[in-house]
Motif scaffolding. Structure first.
Motif, PDB file in Angstrom:
ATOM      1  N   GLN A   1       0.815  -1.214   0.000  1.00  0.00           N
ATOM      2  CA  GLN A   1       0.000   0.000   0.000  1.00  0.00           C
ATOM      3  C   GLN A   1       0.848   1.263   0.000  1.00  0.00           C
ATOM      4  OE1 GLN A   1      -0.097  -2.446   2.270  1.00  0.00           O
ATOM      5  NE2 GLN A   1      -0.749  -1.762   4.308  1.00  0.00           N
ATOM      6  N   GLU A   2       2.131   1.149   0.434  1.00  0.00           N
ATOM      7  CA  GLU A   2       3.037   2.297   0.400  1.00  0.00           C
ATOM      8  C   GLU A   2       3.130   2.902  -1.003  1.00  0.00           C
ATOM      9  OE1 GLU A   2       5.058   4.066   2.350  1.00  0.00           O
ATOM     10  OE2 GLU A   2       4.861   3.062   4.284  1.00  0.00           O
ATOM     11  N   ASN A   3       2.906   2.101  -2.018  1.00  0.00           N
ATOM     12  CA  ASN A   3       3.120   2.532  -3.393  1.00  0.00           C
ATOM     13  C   ASN A   3       1.866   3.101  -4.064  1.00  0.00           C
ATOM     14  OD1 ASN A   3       5.874   1.400  -3.389  1.00  0.00           O
ATOM     15  ND2 ASN A   3       4.794  -0.545  -3.221  1.00  0.00           N
ATOM     16  N   HIS A   4       0.805   3.351  -3.267  1.00  0.00           N
ATOM     17  CA  HIS A   4      -0.460   3.776  -3.855  1.00  0.00           C
ATOM     18  C   HIS A   4      -1.057   5.019  -3.178  1.00  0.00           C
ATOM     19  CE1 HIS A   4      -0.843   0.053  -6.271  1.00  0.00           C
ATOM     20  NE2 HIS A   4      -0.268  -0.529  -5.230  1.00  0.00           N
ATOM     21  N   PHE A   5      -0.253   5.757  -2.431  1.00  0.00           N
ATOM     22  CA  PHE A   5      -0.779   6.919  -1.716  1.00  0.00           C
ATOM     23  C   PHE A   5      -0.920   8.160  -2.597  1.00  0.00           C
ATOM     24  CE2 PHE A   5       0.231   4.580   2.168  1.00  0.00           C
ATOM     25  CZ  PHE A   5      -0.780   4.975   3.022  1.00  0.00           C
ATOM     26  N   GLY A   6      -0.380   8.145  -3.795  1.00  0.00           N
ATOM     27  CA  GLY A   6      -0.387   9.336  -4.641  1.00  0.00           C
ATOM     28  C   GLY A   6      -1.784   9.814  -4.991  1.00  0.00           C
ATOM     29  N   LEU A   7      -1.926  11.136  -5.046  1.00  0.00           N
ATOM     30  CA  LEU A   7      -3.166  11.729  -5.550  1.00  0.00           C
ATOM     31  C   LEU A   7      -3.187  11.719  -7.074  1.00  0.00           C
ATOM     32  CD1 LEU A   7      -3.357  14.780  -3.105  1.00  0.00           C
ATOM     33  CD2 LEU A   7      -4.599  12.613  -2.943  1.00  0.00           C
ATOM     34  N   LEU A   8      -2.010  11.548  -7.656  1.00  0.00           N
ATOM     35  CA  LEU A   8      -1.864  11.296  -9.087  1.00  0.00           C
ATOM     36  C   LEU A   8      -1.210   9.927  -9.239  1.00  0.00           C
ATOM     37  CD1 LEU A   8      -2.005  14.477  -8.854  1.00  0.00           C
ATOM     38  CD2 LEU A   8      -0.599  14.557 -10.905  1.00  0.00           C
ATOM     39  N   ASP A   9      -1.496   9.233 -10.347  1.00  0.00           N
ATOM     40  CA  ASP A   9      -0.832   7.950 -10.552  1.00  0.00           C
ATOM     41  C   ASP A   9       0.567   8.174 -11.108  1.00  0.00           C
ATOM     42  OD1 ASP A   9      -0.979   8.303 -13.351  1.00  0.00           O
ATOM     43  OD2 ASP A   9      -2.814   7.122 -13.515  1.00  0.00           O
ATOM     44  N   LYS A  10       1.303   7.095 -11.340  1.00  0.00           N
ATOM     45  CA  LYS A  10       2.717   7.245 -11.671  1.00  0.00           C
ATOM     46  C   LYS A  10       2.974   7.784 -13.067  1.00  0.00           C
ATOM     47  CE  LYS A  10       3.588   2.445 -13.077  1.00  0.00           C
ATOM     48  NZ  LYS A  10       4.403   1.240 -12.783  1.00  0.00           N
ATOM     49  N   VAL A  11       1.960   7.917 -13.888  1.00  0.00           N
ATOM     50  CA  VAL A  11       2.140   8.587 -15.183  1.00  0.00           C
ATOM     51  C   VAL A  11       1.531   9.985 -15.168  1.00  0.00           C
ATOM     52  CG1 VAL A  11       2.328   6.459 -16.481  1.00  0.00           C
ATOM     53  CG2 VAL A  11       0.076   7.494 -16.174  1.00  0.00           C
ATOM     54  N   GLY A  12       1.154  10.465 -13.966  1.00  0.00           N
ATOM     55  CA  GLY A  12       0.735  11.849 -13.819  1.00  0.00           C
ATOM     56  C   GLY A  12      -0.732  12.112 -14.028  1.00  0.00           C
ATOM     57  N   SER A  13      -1.546  11.075 -14.147  1.00  0.00           N
ATOM     58  CA  SER A  13      -2.988  11.281 -14.313  1.00  0.00           C
ATOM     59  C   SER A  13      -3.650  11.433 -12.945  1.00  0.00           C
ATOM     60  CB  SER A  13      -3.610  10.097 -15.054  1.00  0.00           C
ATOM     61  OG  SER A  13      -3.064   9.972 -16.346  1.00  0.00           O
ATOM     62  N   PRO A  14      -4.497  12.467 -12.768  1.00  0.00           N
ATOM     63  CA  PRO A  14      -5.139  12.670 -11.466  1.00  0.00           C
ATOM     64  C   PRO A  14      -6.079  11.520 -11.113  1.00  0.00           C
ATOM     65  CG  PRO A  14      -5.300  14.642 -12.838  1.00  0.00           C
ATOM     66  CD  PRO A  14      -4.812  13.543 -13.729  1.00  0.00           C
ATOM     67  N   LYS A  15      -6.017  11.101  -9.860  1.00  0.00           N
ATOM     68  CA  LYS A  15      -7.001  10.161  -9.341  1.00  0.00           C
ATOM     69  C   LYS A  15      -8.216  10.945  -8.844  1.00  0.00           C
ATOM     70  CE  LYS A  15      -3.282   7.134  -7.631  1.00  0.00           C
ATOM     71  NZ  LYS A  15      -2.713   6.447  -6.445  1.00  0.00           N
ATOM     72  N   VAL A  16      -9.256  10.224  -8.486  1.00  0.00           N
ATOM     73  CA  VAL A  16     -10.459  10.884  -7.991  1.00  0.00           C
ATOM     74  C   VAL A  16     -10.148  11.710  -6.742  1.00  0.00           C
ATOM     75  CG1 VAL A  16     -12.853  10.518  -7.259  1.00  0.00           C
ATOM     76  CG2 VAL A  16     -11.797   8.944  -8.896  1.00  0.00           C
ATOM     77  N   ALA A  17      -9.190  11.253  -5.938  1.00  0.00           N
ATOM     78  CA  ALA A  17      -8.844  11.963  -4.696  1.00  0.00           C
ATOM     79  C   ALA A  17      -8.272  13.344  -4.971  1.00  0.00           C
ATOM     80  CB  ALA A  17      -7.860  11.136  -3.875  1.00  0.00           C
ATOM     81  N   TRP A  18      -7.502  13.501  -6.051  1.00  0.00           N
ATOM     82  CA  TRP A  18      -6.965  14.821  -6.390  1.00  0.00           C
ATOM     83  C   TRP A  18      -8.095  15.788  -6.728  1.00  0.00           C
ATOM     84  CZ3 TRP A  18      -2.980  17.785  -5.734  1.00  0.00           C
ATOM     85  CH2 TRP A  18      -2.777  18.907  -6.537  1.00  0.00           C
ATOM     86  N   GLU A  19      -9.053  15.305  -7.471  1.00  0.00           N
ATOM     87  CA  GLU A  19     -10.203  16.145  -7.824  1.00  0.00           C
ATOM     88  C   GLU A  19     -10.994  16.511  -6.572  1.00  0.00           C
ATOM     89  OE1 GLU A  19     -12.195  13.665 -10.614  1.00  0.00           O
ATOM     90  OE2 GLU A  19     -10.586  13.787 -12.116  1.00  0.00           O
ATOM     91  N   ALA A  20     -11.141  15.544  -5.651  1.00  0.00           N
ATOM     92  CA  ALA A  20     -11.859  15.821  -4.408  1.00  0.00           C
ATOM     93  C   ALA A  20     -11.112  16.842  -3.557  1.00  0.00           C
ATOM     94  CB  ALA A  20     -12.062  14.518  -3.630  1.00  0.00           C
TER      95      ALA A  20
END
Length: 368
Positions: free
Chosen positions: A340-359
């Motif tokens: 889970q350490e590798n999934h905390f980003g608000l953007l994914d590893k290619v720079g696309s925003p996740k839903v959390a960044w928009e929130a």
């Protein structure tokens, strides 16, 4: 400049300073730290190094680091972010320890390289504050071969000089400095392979002296600066009292869903308000976050967004809390453990925003 003592601020944490400095990434750890197995260093481990290059024209910076800094600023400004908290690895400025005989001369001079300047100047030039984490004793951040043992007094002197040089160089643009990282959790860092040496485990006097030394170093160079000591707040070892005299702001790190994906639990942040009230000290939630994966453990992008939104609102409503820093801005191909350490980003590893960044962006604009 941002005053983290007196106004609420929204921030993000950068865990990949190499992307913005042109320094090669560290070794990825892909199995438990206790086994101390690493991959070789090199850009091949981080294909996301150029994640935002395609957004820029040929007239903009030619290096991937320069383009990444510009892309970062654009993204943060769009979201309304107030500050970025970022590692300033000691080895970036001092790859190998300066000879002991030349330490006094070094204190009177300067480092020959300042790889974080582009990040600092670009962010602060756009009104986004930088909160560096300095003199962190993680093995991957220290000058080659440096650790507290066998000469802890010498390590303290080196840390003092290092901190003073950084503050002297950046004091016109940076006013909030985090000194070291999670001192109430150093024994666990050492057990996990992040630190090396008995000083991190057994010597409580060393712990206090290092915090005091770094606090004094910052204020010697800039009496108007604020120091931050952050503590791991989920553990029973929180005990903030011993650290309050060595900082101006106390930071707390919360990961209530680190071991279990649900229920989503931002309510633990109330602890920060209680601690701030008791200590009569400004309280910053330095780190908090929720991973978007792996799915087999029950994590998801929607649950991450739920946590980020609820935690932001919760922190903003707390009387004794002056800011929140979401861990972290973007995922990378650098790997840590557990997964889970590798999934905390608000953007994914290619720079696309996740839903959390928009929130997070939506909540910031609503609450400001």
């Amino acid at each position: 400049m941002l005053d983290l003592k007196n106004r609420f601020a929204f921030g993000v944490n950068l865990d990949d300073p190499w992307r913005y400095s042109g320094i090669p990434p560290p070794r990825s750890i892909i199995i438990p730290h206790l086994l101390s197995v690493s991959l070789p260093e090199g850009k091949a481990l981080d294909e996301a190094d150029d994640l935002e290059i395609r957004k820029h024209t040929e007239t903009e910076p030619k290096t991937s680091a320069g383009r990444a800094v510009l892309a970062l600023v654009e993204s943060l400004l769009d979201a309304g972010i107030d500050f970025v908290r970022c590692w300033f690895p000691w080895k970036y400025f001092e790859p190998t320890p300066a000879p002991e005989s030349s330490l006094d001369k070094l204190l009177d001079g300067s480092y020959s390289q300042w790889p974080m300047d582009d990040l600092v100047n670009t962010l602060t030039g756009k009104g986004i504050a930088v909160v560096p984490v300095i003199a962190c004793g993680y093995r991957r951040m220290l000058p080659e071969g440096l650790e507290p043992d066998p000469n802890r007094a010498l390590y303290l002197k080196r840390a003092y000089i290092h901190a003073r040089l950084l503050v002297r160089h950046h004091k016109d643009r940076i006013k909030n400095w985090q000194i070291e990282n999670e001192p109430n959790w150093w024994a666990e860092h050492e057990a996990g392979g992040w630190r090396s040496g008995f000083a991190w485990v057994e010597d409580h006097e060393f712990k206090q002296k290092l915090c005091e030394t770094l606090n004094n170093a910052v204020h010697t160079e800039d009496s108007s600066a604020s120091t931050i000591i952050n503590l791991e707040a989920d553990a029973k070892t929180l005990a903030p009292g011993p650290y309050t005299s060595s900082c101006d702001i106390l930071g707390l790190d919360f990961y209530p869903n680190y071991k279990t994906a649900h229920p989503v639990n931002p309510g633990v942040l109330k602890v920060a308000d209680q601690v701030g009230k008791i200590l009569q000290k400004p309280l910053l939630i330095s780190e908090t976050g929720y991973p978007s994966g792996p799915s087999f453990l029950g994590y998801s992008v929607d649950r991450q967004a739920e946590y980020v939104e609820k935690a932001s609102r919760e922190a903003f409503a707390l009387q004794n809390v002056t800011g929140i820093g979401i861990w972290r801005y973007v995922d990378t191909s650098w790997r840590s453990f557990p997964p889970q350490e590798n999934h905390f980003g608000l953007l994914d590893k290619v720079g696309s925003p996740k839903v959390a960044w928009e929130a997070y962006s939506r909540v910031i604009k609503e609450l400001k």
